[in-house]
Design an enzyme around this catalytic site. Sequence first.
Site, PDB file in Angstrom:
ATOM      1  N   TYR A 136       6.361  11.309   5.059  1.00 28.20           N
ATOM      2  CA  TYR A 136       5.348  10.326   4.643  1.00 28.20           C
ATOM      3  C   TYR A 136       5.606   9.864   3.189  1.00 28.20           C
ATOM      4  O   TYR A 136       5.917   8.639   3.054  1.00 28.20           O
ATOM      5  CB  TYR A 136       3.990  10.934   4.919  1.00 28.20           C
TER       6      TYR A 136
ATOM      7  N   ALA B  14       1.038  -1.175  -0.011  1.00 27.46           N
ATOM      8  CA  ALA B  14      -0.004   0.214   0.043  1.00 27.46           C
ATOM      9  C   ALA B  14       0.855   1.211   0.037  1.00 27.46           C
ATOM     10  O   ALA B  14       1.451   1.424   0.937  1.00 27.46           O
ATOM     11  CB  ALA B  14      -0.779   0.024   1.239  1.00 27.46           C
TER      12      ALA B  14
END
Length: 326
Positions: free
Chosen positions: A149, A117
Site C-alpha cells: 500500500y 490523496a
Amino acid sequence: MRCLVTGGAGFIGSHLTERLLALGHDVTVLDNLSTGQRDNLAAIEGHERLKIMVGSITDQLFLSEAVRDVDAIYHLAAAVGVKLVADDPVLTIETNIFPTEWLLRLAVQRGQRFFLASTSEVYGKNPKEQWTEEDDLHLGPTSRPRWAYGCSKAIDEFLALAYHRKYDLPVVVGRFFNVVGPRQVGNYGMVVPRFVDQALDGGPLHVYDDGSQVRCFAHVREVVDCIIGLVDTPAAAGGIYNIGSDQPVSIRELAEAVIERVDPSIEIDYTPYSVAYGSDFEDVRRRVPDVSHLEQAIGRRPRMTLGEILDDVIRWKRALRNDAKN
Ligand code: UDP
C-alpha cells in the site's frame, strides 16, 4: 468550479463532496462502490449540482469521460485500509498505480488542478518521533504485503511530482494520517469504528499487541477543509503535505477513552498481531506527523481533540443503530 472526486462515495470522499457542493461547486463523483457506499451520498443524492458515475477507475474510457469538463480533480479512489491491502495486494497495485498515471495524463491535457490523496503509510516504520515531508521512507520487505500500500502510494507521489515538474501541472499531494469520523467502517482495519462498535456491543475491546503503539486521529471534517485549502492555494502546488492531527495517543489510551464514554465496566482483550492479521504482518509502532508545512501553506491544521472526535463517532453509531431498530 467543476470538480471530480474519485472515490467520492467513500468515507473521506463523501464528506469532501458534501463540502464542495456546499461551497457552490459542481461535483462529479466517480466510484465503483466497492469500499465506498451509495448510502454515504444519501443526504445529497439528487442535488442539482451533483453527478454520480458508478464505475471503476481501472476503466480508461470511463476515466476520460469523467474528467472531460472539470476544473479540478480530487483523486481519492484507491484500495485502502491495512487489512484489505494485506488480503489483496494485487488489487492494491492495480488500483493504486495505473489509474493515477492515466488521470495525471488526462489532467495535463486540460491543465486541471489535481489533488492526490496519499498516506502516512509511505513513511513506513521510520523510527523518528515526528515525521516531516522530507523524511526518508522506511518500507519493509516486499515479502510482507502491508508495504504494498505505502509503496504504491509512494509511486503515485513520484508520478504526481514528475508531472508537476515536467508539465507544470498544479498538483498537490496530501499524506493522510489516521482520519476518523462518521461513515468510516471498521471492515478494513480502522480501529476507531471497531472499538466503538465493540463497546456498544458490550465489549470486550480487542486491542492488538500490548496497545502501546501510537497514532494521531483527525476528524474527517477538518481533513476535508485542509484538502480544499490546499487545492485553493496556488502556491501549494508541487508540494507534499502531511494532513492529520499531531496529538499522539496510544491504542490502549484510545480503548480506555472509548470505554469511559460508553460503559466503564467494559474490558480490554489483548490480541496478538499474528491472530489479528496473520503471521507475516508488521505494524507501525508510532505515527505522528509534523503538520507545520500544512499550517504554513493554508493557515490551518486539524485541531479537534480525541474526546470531541469520539463523541461525534459514538453519536453517529448510536443513531445508526437506532435507525436499524426502527
Ligand atoms: N488496532 C487494534 N484493534 C483493532 C484494529 C486496529 O488494536 O481492532 C490497532 C492496530 O494494530 C494499529 C492501530 O490500532 O496499531 C491503528 O490501526 P488502523 O487499522 O486503524 O490504522 P493504521 O494506523 O494501522 O493504518
